[in-house]
Enzyme design. Structure first.
Site, mmCIF file in Angstrom:
data_model
loop_
_atom_site.group_PDB
_atom_site.id
_atom_site.type_symbol
_atom_site.label_atom_id
_atom_site.label_comp_id
_atom_site.label_asym_id
_atom_site.label_seq_id
_atom_site.Cartn_x
_atom_site.Cartn_y
_atom_site.Cartn_z
ATOM 1 C CB CYS A 161 -58.308 13.128 20.051
ATOM 2 S SG CYS A 161 -57.357 12.156 18.847
ATOM 3 C CD GLU A 188 -57.225 15.499 17.154
ATOM 4 O OE1 GLU A 188 -58.446 15.721 16.988
ATOM 5 O OE2 GLU A 188 -56.607 14.625 16.525
ATOM 6 C CG HIS A 243 -56.591 10.257 15.624
ATOM 7 N ND1 HIS A 243 -57.914 10.393 15.989
ATOM 8 C CD2 HIS A 243 -56.536 9.154 14.849
ATOM 9 C CE1 HIS A 243 -58.619 9.425 15.467
ATOM 10 N NE2 HIS A 243 -57.798 8.641 14.768
ATOM 11 C CB CYS A 289 -62.318 11.209 17.504
ATOM 12 S SG CYS A 289 -60.746 10.575 18.139
#
Length: 147
Positions: free
Chosen positions: A85, A54, A52, A82
């Site tokens: 993260c 992040e 992801h 999420c």
């Protein structure tokens, strides 16, 4: 405030993700008004759910700064983080999180879960919904094309 400048850079990263067929999420980590790292989703390219934006930005920032904590840094990201993260952000003691669109499905700052409210974590400064319309537009266009 420099928020607009840094969120605009995160949006540029999200566009890069979209152009690669990735969900358009971009992230930027800043320390003392200086960009430390930029990243975008690479889950399809790397074939890993860990990639992801992040997560990628955090890893780059930690390496660039030679530390395991980002307490004096701020993350700018186009979509509310999420659980995975947000957990990583809390563990690296991120100083602040500025996010664009709220994530009705997996948002873990305020929407679906409030991981920042867990007592054993230091709470970062949070700004949610910053330039949300621009972030939502990128996501909407991406998913419309994908069908």
């Amino acid at each position: 405030m420099e928020h607009k400048k840094f969120m605009s850079l995160a949006l540029s990263e999200a566009v890069k993700a979209s152009e690669k067929g990735e969900v358009p999420v971009g992230a930027v980590i800043v320390k003392n008004n200086e960009v430390i790292s930029t990243a975008h989703n690479l889950t399809e390219e790397k074939k890993s759910p860990l990639c992801h934006a992040e997560f990628m930005a955090v890893q780059k920032a930690l390496e660039a700064l030679g530390t395991k904590y980002l307490s004096d840094c701020t993350l700018y990201v186009t979509l509310e983080p999420c659980p995975m993260c947000m957990g990583a952000l809390l563990h690296c003691k991120i100083g602040g999180v500025v996010f664009g669109a709220f994530d009705e499905k997996t948002g873990s700052v305020t929407t679906r879960a409030e991981l920042t409210e867990m007592e054993y974590f230091r709470k970062p400064k949070i700004i949610g919904g910053y330039m949300a319309e621009e972030s939502k537009k990128l996501l909407k266009e991406f998913f419309e094309k994908r069908g």
